[in-house]
Design a protein around this motif. Structure first.
Motif, short mmCIF file in Angstrom:
data_model
loop_
_atom_site.label_atom_id
_atom_site.label_comp_id
_atom_site.label_asym_id
_atom_site.label_seq_id
_atom_site.Cartn_x
_atom_site.Cartn_y
_atom_site.Cartn_z
N ILE A 242 0.84 -1.21 0.00
CA ILE A 242 0.00 0.00 0.00
C ILE A 242 0.87 1.25 0.00
CG2 ILE A 242 -1.75 1.30 1.28
CD1 ILE A 242 -2.62 -1.41 2.53
N ALA A 243 0.53 2.20 -0.86
CA ALA A 243 1.17 3.52 -0.86
C ALA A 243 0.25 4.52 -0.18
CB ALA A 243 1.46 3.98 -2.28
N VAL A 244 0.80 5.32 0.71
CA VAL A 244 0.07 6.44 1.31
C VAL A 244 0.73 7.72 0.81
CG1 VAL A 244 -0.59 7.60 3.45
CG2 VAL A 244 -0.53 5.10 3.37
N ILE A 245 -0.06 8.58 0.20
CA ILE A 245 0.47 9.84 -0.33
C ILE A 245 0.22 10.94 0.71
CG2 ILE A 245 0.40 11.52 -2.19
CD1 ILE A 245 -0.75 9.34 -4.00
N GLY A 246 1.28 11.46 1.29
CA GLY A 246 1.18 12.52 2.28
C GLY A 246 1.27 12.00 3.70
N SER A 247 1.96 12.76 4.56
CA SER A 247 2.15 12.31 5.95
C SER A 247 1.59 13.31 6.95
CB SER A 247 3.65 12.09 6.23
OG SER A 247 4.38 13.31 6.15
N GLY A 248 0.44 13.92 6.59
CA GLY A 248 -0.30 14.68 7.58
C GLY A 248 -0.93 13.70 8.57
N PHE A 249 -1.78 14.21 9.46
CA PHE A 249 -2.33 13.35 10.51
C PHE A 249 -3.14 12.18 9.94
CE2 PHE A 249 -1.68 17.16 13.26
CZ PHE A 249 -0.80 16.54 14.14
N SER A 250 -3.93 12.44 8.89
CA SER A 250 -4.73 11.33 8.33
C SER A 250 -3.83 10.31 7.66
CB SER A 250 -5.77 11.87 7.35
OG SER A 250 -5.16 12.47 6.22
N GLY A 251 -2.77 10.76 7.00
CA GLY A 251 -1.84 9.84 6.35
C GLY A 251 -1.07 8.99 7.36
N LEU A 252 -0.61 9.63 8.43
CA LEU A 252 0.10 8.89 9.48
C LEU A 252 -0.81 7.84 10.11
CD1 LEU A 252 1.97 11.86 11.22
CD2 LEU A 252 3.04 10.01 9.92
N SER A 253 -2.06 8.26 10.37
CA SER A 253 -3.04 7.35 10.97
C SER A 253 -3.32 6.18 10.04
CB SER A 253 -4.33 8.11 11.29
OG SER A 253 -5.34 7.25 11.73
N PRO B 85 -8.32 15.55 15.54
CA PRO B 85 -8.97 14.28 15.89
C PRO B 85 -9.77 13.66 14.74
CG PRO B 85 -9.19 15.85 17.69
CD PRO B 85 -8.66 16.61 16.52
N PRO B 86 -10.59 14.46 13.99
CA PRO B 86 -11.27 13.85 12.83
C PRO B 86 -10.30 13.27 11.80
CG PRO B 86 -12.33 15.91 13.42
CD PRO B 86 -11.07 15.85 14.23
N SER B 87 -9.13 13.89 11.64
CA SER B 87 -8.15 13.37 10.68
C SER B 87 -7.61 12.01 11.12
CB SER B 87 -7.00 14.36 10.50
OG SER B 87 -7.45 15.52 9.83
N LEU B 88 -7.40 11.86 12.43
CA LEU B 88 -6.96 10.55 12.94
C LEU B 88 -8.03 9.50 12.66
CD1 LEU B 88 -5.40 11.37 16.45
CD2 LEU B 88 -4.40 11.56 14.19
N ILE B 89 -9.28 9.87 12.89
CA ILE B 89 -10.40 8.95 12.64
C ILE B 89 -10.50 8.63 11.15
CG2 ILE B 89 -12.91 8.73 12.72
CD1 ILE B 89 -12.80 10.50 15.30
N SER B 90 -10.32 9.64 10.32
CA SER B 90 -10.38 9.45 8.86
C SER B 90 -9.38 8.40 8.40
CB SER B 90 -10.13 10.78 8.15
OG SER B 90 -10.26 10.65 6.75
N GLY B 91 -8.16 8.50 8.92
CA GLY B 91 -7.13 7.54 8.55
C GLY B 91 -7.50 6.12 8.94
N LYS B 92 -8.09 5.98 10.12
CA LYS B 92 -8.49 4.65 10.60
C LYS B 92 -9.61 4.08 9.73
CE LYS B 92 -9.92 2.17 14.78
NZ LYS B 92 -10.24 2.28 16.23
N ILE B 93 -10.60 4.92 9.41
CA ILE B 93 -11.72 4.48 8.57
C ILE B 93 -11.20 3.94 7.24
CG2 ILE B 93 -13.72 5.25 7.23
CD1 ILE B 93 -14.23 7.35 9.45
N VAL B 94 -10.32 4.69 6.61
CA VAL B 94 -9.83 4.31 5.28
C VAL B 94 -8.97 3.05 5.35
CG1 VAL B 94 -8.30 5.03 3.41
CG2 VAL B 94 -10.05 6.58 4.24
N ALA B 95 -8.14 2.95 6.38
CA ALA B 95 -7.31 1.74 6.52
C ALA B 95 -8.19 0.50 6.63
CB ALA B 95 -6.41 1.87 7.75
N GLU B 96 -9.29 0.62 7.36
CA GLU B 96 -10.20 -0.52 7.50
C GLU B 96 -10.85 -0.87 6.16
OE1 GLU B 96 -12.77 0.89 10.59
OE2 GLU B 96 -11.42 0.24 12.21
N GLU B 97 -11.16 0.15 5.36
CA GLU B 97 -11.77 -0.12 4.04
C GLU B 97 -10.75 -0.77 3.09
OE1 GLU B 97 -15.16 0.33 3.29
OE2 GLU B 97 -15.00 0.44 5.48
N VAL B 98 -9.53 -0.29 3.14
CA VAL B 98 -8.49 -0.88 2.29
C VAL B 98 -8.24 -2.33 2.69
CG1 VAL B 98 -6.04 -0.75 1.61
CG2 VAL B 98 -7.40 1.33 1.77
N ASN B 99 -8.33 -2.59 3.97
CA ASN B 99 -8.10 -3.93 4.47
C ASN B 99 -9.14 -4.93 3.94
OD1 ASN B 99 -6.07 -5.11 6.07
ND2 ASN B 99 -7.59 -5.63 7.62
#
Length: 496
Positions: A10-21, A477-491
């Motif tokens: 998996i490639a993540v583009i960008g390392s802001g809070f949502s990307g790190l999450s 905080p929403p950005s952290l949640i956003s990252g988690k949501i997307v990781a679960e969908e990719v999974n």
């Protein structure tokens, strides 16, 4: 957890809070994750820089609110915030300056109750009622409502959310809601101010977002010693412990597709093959990296959206101390609606602006040389506005004069030891931010939940989006949640 057979690259583009999450959660599930960041350090808008004079500036976020949501990220990986940095509570949480007086918001909730009662008889009891409702919204909103991928309204059909619909106040506007509790204009401003972070007038924000008053005032305003960047470094460390590889100074130029799937990304003159891509970069910009026919949204779509403000920021090193300035100060001497109209209706520089100052050297001696102050000034602006240096300087002069009036200091401009400005054009050049927005899409009712840009590309099965232009919305905080949501969908993505 993924099985070995479903392990993805998996490639993540960008390392802001949502990307790190997203990177941390995706790697925790057993995937091979690579983060590509155009800058030479992680953090996106939350980067940090140091000056030769000895100042340390957080470039973006400075309000550490909803500490339980942030703590929850670390808990998911069997860590605690305290494993990485020291978090201190601010007292007062912040000060708000009005034309004739100022209000300091104390650390403890019972003291806030007393403050409200002192300003408006009966308001203490009203504050308690307001906060009780806000707590309910926070617990349902931040734990259930904002954790959905938002493909369909049916996701919200759980008994808990449906049963909570009226209590969540999704259909009433925040201004009318606040006025139902308080008469004093200062108290109304105090309760309305947090939703400015959501990028719209209180008249256009759902009353659901009184949850921010609870997440801020009751849970407290915190500060990570060493600056907000400590959260970035901590999340990067967590991600690396999951096996994430970071590639800095790697600007992604193209997302390559075949037969409705991403096959690789182009960085410089090299292609890297991946099974899926998570774009934490600006959504609109990410879509310019794929053919027009494969984009979720065209330019006409983005032009119809209401964006949260951009802003003028000044990073200042000041010689000598400013004794009467607090860590966080909101300068609200002028009319809120005038400034908001300049952002959303007139789209011009405000004649009578409001602004915010952060002086972290009040709390943290390591962010400035001894005997000096670290001063961060922020003035919200309409996205897309022209931001010539002369205009920036004009507003700097006004902001400093108002700080002088408030603190009794004189000639701050001559005490400037270091100065750097940051505005609309910088957000565009550094972050490819659409029209130079600073906070993503406004959380208006017509841009809430399912009505936000989708987290998954409709024509490319393995391209996903995360961050403040999609669900749940702007803020750390929403950005952290956003990252988690997307990781679960990719999974859930099945490799063919």
């Amino acid at each position: 957890m993924s099985t070995e057979n479903s392990k993805k690259r998996i490639a993540v583009i960008g390392s802001g809070f949502s990307g790190l999450s997203a990177a941390a959660y995706a790697a925790k599930s057993g995937n091979e994750v690579h983060v590509f960041e155009k800058h030479d350090q992680p953090g996106g808008r939350a980067r940090q820089f140091k000056t030769d004079e000895g100042y340390v500036f957080d470039m973006g976020p400075s309000w550490y609110w909803m500490p339980d949501i942030i703590e929850g990220f670390f808990t998911d990986f069997d860590y605690k915030v305290s494993d990485f940095f020291k978090l201190v509570s601010l007292d007062p949480q912040f000060e708000m300056i009005f034309s004739e007086e100022k209000i300091s918001v104390p650390e403890k909730n019972e003291d806030i109750h007393e403050l409200f009662e002192k300003i408006e008889p009966g308001a203490g009891k009203q504050y308690d009622k307001f906060i009780k409702s806000a707590q309910y919204k926070y617990e349902v909103g931040m734990k259930d409502f904002v954790t959905k991928p938002c493909y369909s309204w049916l996701e919200f059909a759980s008994l808990k959310i449906v049963g909570s619909a009226l209590k969540l106040d999704l259909l009433s506007n925040f201004r009318k809601y606040v006025s139902g509790y308080f008469s004093d204009p200062k108290l109304r401003s105090l309760m309305e101010f947090p939703v400015i972070f959501l990028g719209a007038s209180p008249q256009h924000i759902p009353a659901l977002y009184s949850l921010m008053n609870y997440g801020g005032y009751v849970l407290g305003t915190k500060y990570p010693m060493g600056g907000f960047y400590q959260l970035v470094l901590a999340m990067k460390s967590v991600a690396e412990k999951q096996g994430v590889t970071f590639h800095f100074s790697h600007d992604v130029q193209k997302i390559n597709t075949e037969n409705g799937k991403v096959v690789s990304i182009t960085v410089g003159d090299k292609d890297y093959e991946f099974d899926a891509v998570i774009a934490s970069a600006d959504y609109h910009h990410t879509e310019t990296l794929i053919p027009k026919s494969l984009r979720n949204y065209n330019d006409a779509y983005w032009k119809t959206k209401t964006f949260a403000p951009s802003c003028l920021i000044y990073y200042l090193g000041i010689k000598g101390k400013i004794p009467h300035l607090k860590h966080h100060t909101l300068f609200f001497e002028n009319e809120l609606d005038h400034h908001i109209d300049c952002i959303y209706i007139n789209k011009k520089w405000p004649a009578k602006p409001l602004f915010y100052s952060c002086c972290p050297s009040k709390t943290d001696p390591d962010v400035s040389p001894e005997g000096c102050e670290n001063l961060f000034l922020l003035l919200p602006l309409a996205p897309g506005i022209q931001d010539e240096d002369a205009v920036r300087e004009k507003y700097l002069k006004e902001m400093l004069e108002r700080i002088e009036k408030h603190t009794g200091e004189t000639d701050l401009i001559s005490r400037i030891d270091y100065k750097r400005s940051y505005c609309v054009s910088d957000f565009i050049s550094d972050y490819n931010a659409y029209q130079g927005n600073a906070y993503g899409l406004s959380n208006t009712l017509s841009q809430t939940a399912v009505l936000k840009p989708k987290i998954r590309n409709k024509k490319i099965s393995n391209l996903f989006y995360t961050g403040q232009l999609t669900v749940p919305g702007p803020g750390v905080p929403p950005s952290l949640i956003s990252g988690k949501i997307v990781a679960e969908e990719v999974n859930k993505l099945k490799l063919k």
